[in-house]
Structure formats: C-alpha cells, structure tokens
Design a protein around this motif. Sequence first.
Motif, PDB file in Angstrom:
ATOM      1  N   SER A   1      27.148  21.847 -49.176  1.00 50.36           N
ATOM      2  CA  SER A   1      28.323  21.680 -49.553  1.00 50.36           C
ATOM      3  C   SER A   1      28.953  20.252 -49.582  1.00 50.36           C
ATOM      4  N   LYS A   2      28.081  19.327 -49.226  1.00 50.03           N
ATOM      5  CA  LYS A   2      28.394  17.931 -49.518  1.00 50.03           C
ATOM      6  C   LYS A   2      27.970  17.261 -50.919  1.00 50.03           C
ATOM      7  N   CYS A   3      28.904  16.540 -51.291  1.00 48.21           N
ATOM      8  CA  CYS A   3      28.644  15.803 -52.668  1.00 48.21           C
ATOM      9  C   CYS A   3      28.637  14.151 -52.479  1.00 48.21           C
ATOM     10  N   PHE A   4      27.730  13.475 -52.929  1.00 48.10           N
ATOM     11  CA  PHE A   4      27.468  12.139 -53.096  1.00 48.10           C
ATOM     12  C   PHE A   4      27.396  11.572 -54.492  1.00 48.10           C
ATOM     13  N   ASP A   5      28.367  10.459 -54.710  1.00 46.90           N
ATOM     14  CA  ASP A   5      28.665  10.217 -56.108  1.00 46.90           C
ATOM     15  C   ASP A   5      27.291   9.377 -56.432  1.00 46.90           C
ATOM     16  N   LEU A   6      26.584   9.170 -57.606  1.00 45.28           N
ATOM     17  CA  LEU A   6      25.674   8.300 -57.800  1.00 45.28           C
ATOM     18  C   LEU A   6      26.130   7.202 -58.718  1.00 45.28           C
ATOM     19  N   PHE A   7      27.397   6.974 -58.770  1.00 46.42           N
ATOM     20  CA  PHE A   7      28.229   5.895 -59.443  1.00 46.42           C
ATOM     21  C   PHE A   7      29.173   5.235 -58.688  1.00 46.42           C
ATOM     22  N   PHE A   8      29.489   3.968 -59.044  1.00 47.78           N
ATOM     23  CA  PHE A   8      30.455   3.332 -58.343  1.00 47.78           C
ATOM     24  C   PHE A   8      31.761   3.797 -58.712  1.00 47.78           C
ATOM     25  N   LYS A   9      32.141   3.639 -59.972  1.00 47.57           N
ATOM     26  CA  LYS A   9      33.375   3.972 -60.471  1.00 47.57           C
ATOM     27  C   LYS A   9      33.269   4.770 -61.720  1.00 47.57           C
ATOM     28  N   ASP A  10      34.356   6.033 -61.761  1.00 51.22           N
ATOM     29  CA  ASP A  10      34.222   6.689 -62.932  1.00 51.22           C
ATOM     30  C   ASP A  10      35.299   6.048 -64.094  1.00 51.22           C
ATOM     31  N   ASN A  11      34.672   5.061 -64.906  1.00 47.01           N
ATOM     32  CA  ASN A  11      35.671   4.326 -65.774  1.00 47.01           C
ATOM     33  C   ASN A  11      35.427   4.839 -67.121  1.00 47.01           C
ATOM     34  N   VAL A  12      36.407   5.265 -67.830  1.00 50.68           N
ATOM     35  CA  VAL A  12      36.188   6.016 -69.161  1.00 50.68           C
ATOM     36  C   VAL A  12      37.337   5.206 -70.079  1.00 50.68           C
ATOM     37  N   ASP A  13      36.643   4.544 -70.845  1.00 54.40           N
ATOM     38  CA  ASP A  13      37.581   3.628 -71.982  1.00 54.40           C
ATOM     39  C   ASP A  13      37.897   4.067 -72.985  1.00 54.40           C
ATOM     40  N   PHE A  14      37.484   5.579 -73.430  1.00 56.24           N
ATOM     41  CA  PHE A  14      37.662   6.376 -74.645  1.00 56.24           C
ATOM     42  C   PHE A  14      39.083   6.544 -74.715  1.00 56.24           C
ATOM     43  N   GLU A  15      39.614   6.368 -75.817  1.00 54.40           N
ATOM     44  CA  GLU A  15      41.208   6.796 -76.139  1.00 54.40           C
ATOM     45  C   GLU A  15      41.236   8.287 -76.369  1.00 54.40           C
TER      46      GLU A  15
END
Length: 404
Positions: A283-297
């Motif tokens: 039930s635990k989740c661990f992100d494999l990225f530092f920041k969810d940064n989406v620059d698409f319009e």
Amino acid sequence: MFLNKIFHFVKGYVIIKITGFYIERFLYICARRGIRLFGIGKKTQDGVVVCISISDFYRVMPVRYKTGTHIRIIQKCGLPFLIKQFRKRSFLVIGLLLVAIAMFVSSNFIWSVEIMGDNDELSRSVASAVKKTGVHIGAFKPSLMEGESMKSIILNNTDNLVWAWVYIKGTKAVVEYKEGILPPKVVDKSFPCDIVARRDGLIVSVVEKSGRTRVLKNDTVAKGDLLIAGTIDMTDGGYKTVHAIGDVYAYTWHEKSGEYKMYEDINIPTGREKKYRTFKLFSKCFDLFFKDNVDFENYTISEKLSEMKIGEDNYLGIGIYEKTYREVSVERKPISYDLAVEKGRNDLEEKIAKELACGSRLTDKKVSHEMIDDETVKVTVTMEFIEKIGEEIPIIEQNTAPEE
C-alpha cells in the motif's frame, strides 16, 4: 506410459549409443538375460541409441565384451543424478526450498487490491467500505467472509450503488461496482409519515392506500406541498398518525439550457512525451522522480500499473505505476450549425434524464436554439413527463400538527 516415465526418472537411467557389427546380437542377448532396454531408436550406420536403467547398465558390460560392440554414454538422466549434482550446491537447494515455501505461504494472503470504477470520489468510498469487509493488503484469504456478505457491507456503507462484488484472483482482490440513481427515500412502514411533492407539477392521478388525500386531479402543486397526509382526524375530535401510502402522478416540466461552440477541438500528437514512475510496495508508493514538471501547453494523460506476479494471478504486491504526459497540438475543426444543435440537445437530454424518477413517461419535447455570436449556439430543451412525484417524509421530521 506416463507412469513408466516417472518410474524411470525416479530410478535413474542413461542414454547410450551402441556401435559395432553385432548390434542385433547384443540386443537379443540383453533380452534373453532380462536386461531391459527402452526408448530404442532406429538403427543407422552410426549405430543405435537406447535407454537403460542404472542397475542394468552394469549388467550389460559382459554382453558388450561378448559381442564386440562399443557403448558410449550420451546423457545421464533421472533423480539420482540430480541429487548428486546439487549435493555440492546445498545453499542453492536450501534457497530454492525457502523460495518455494515462501511462495506457498504468500499465496494464502491478499497482496493487491484493485477498485474498478470511473468515479474517483465514489471509488474512494467503495475502498473505505471494502476495508470493513476484511479485504486489505495482507489479509488471510481463508479467513475472508463469503461474497454475499462482502457485497452487503459495501452496498450498506456506500451511497448511490446498485451493485458490487469482490473477486479473489490468486493473491489479488478485484472490486467492481455499478453506480445508479438512488430511488426516493422509503420510510419504515411502522413509522408515521406524509407524502409530499418532490418537485412542481400538475396532478394527473392520486391513488390513496393509507392516509388522507390533500390534492385532486388538475391541481397545481409546488415542491414540498402535502399530497397525502399521514395525520387523520378522528370523530371524537382527536387525531391519529399513520404511514401514508399512495401513488401520485403529475405532469412535470424540465428545462435545461446551454451554450455550444460550432467547432470541435482535435488533439494531434506531436511525438513529445514525459514519463514519471512510482514504485508500489503493497500500500506504499515511492516516487522515482524528483519533480513532476510538465511544460507542455496541451497534453493528454495515460496511466499504467505493471504488477509483478508469478503465474497467472499470484501477485506479489510489487509494481511500477507509470504516468505518461503526451504533448498535443489542438486544431479546431468547424462543424455545422445543425450538428452543434444536435450535440447540445443530446447533452441537455442526458442531464434531464438524471433528474427523473424511475418509470417516468415522456409526453412532449421541445428544442429551441439561437445564435449568440459567430461561433456559439444557445440550445434550450424543454421536456414534459408524467412522473411519480410523491416522497415519504416522516411526520416527526416535519413536526406536523393536526389541522382544524
């Protein structure tokens, strides 16, 4: 045939190749001395391939010298050779044994729970109700209650559901549900209540079964008006309260308006995308990225969960959740005035349908439309139904007093 293969595997056997000029004599002497040869292949210029048990292999040597044939071992097969092979690899055997035991034990627990539904808010409510059934990550499968019992708990603890079920697939629990429009609230028959209008309408018919009718055919009523009273005057000047029962049908009118564009937005992929992964451990989740940064319009989103499993349904509770953002360019495609009106009509009729009581019958429908500007159409849909408008309201909630 199958039992023979098991027998030979347990005892162990070798595959040998016999060469020489007197192969037929070799085979004849073996048969006469009770030396069992099996799996005899077709004789070629190179000789013949046969299978022989370990015990008979040592008895065949005198026959070999007597016939002048040559024997070459091609392969050693069976359980005795496997044991001998793994005797020097005791740690490997112990490790495999522990893995097998762990897999057997873990197969008796739930390691993954999936809620199947389109309504996120409702899915969260269902997930909360599922926990009350005892279904959760780490739950012991043999101790789970029957499906009907779990279904009742989910339906009783979640509003706006018409059906639900829990499937146990290996080590994964799959919960499915169907959303529906709730019928009007029904009051316990032993409790006194009135029947009131839940929307405006023109009375078509009143069928009173218990209580006192307060409206007649062709009367106009507003939402909340009393239709059948549960308070009945007595001949001695007093009164009594009963559970009002009856069916009240009325003409009802539903009107919806909306503005719709005379174009459609079409998404065309540009080929650019960004993926973000999350490691899921029970039930635990661990992100494999530092920041969810989406620059698409403009972009579309797709989600995928890949769960680790052994076999078909033995989930291990470990997986990777992948969220993909795909950039798109938005192009506007003009549509005709009539098509915009048609889209608006379908949308508004669907919204009206969600307000209706079950069994409502359409009697009339009108659609009007007008241009607001060069690219906008205003659509109005008016629909008339014969609808059951009565709703039971406990008398204690209304604090109703007898009328003079």
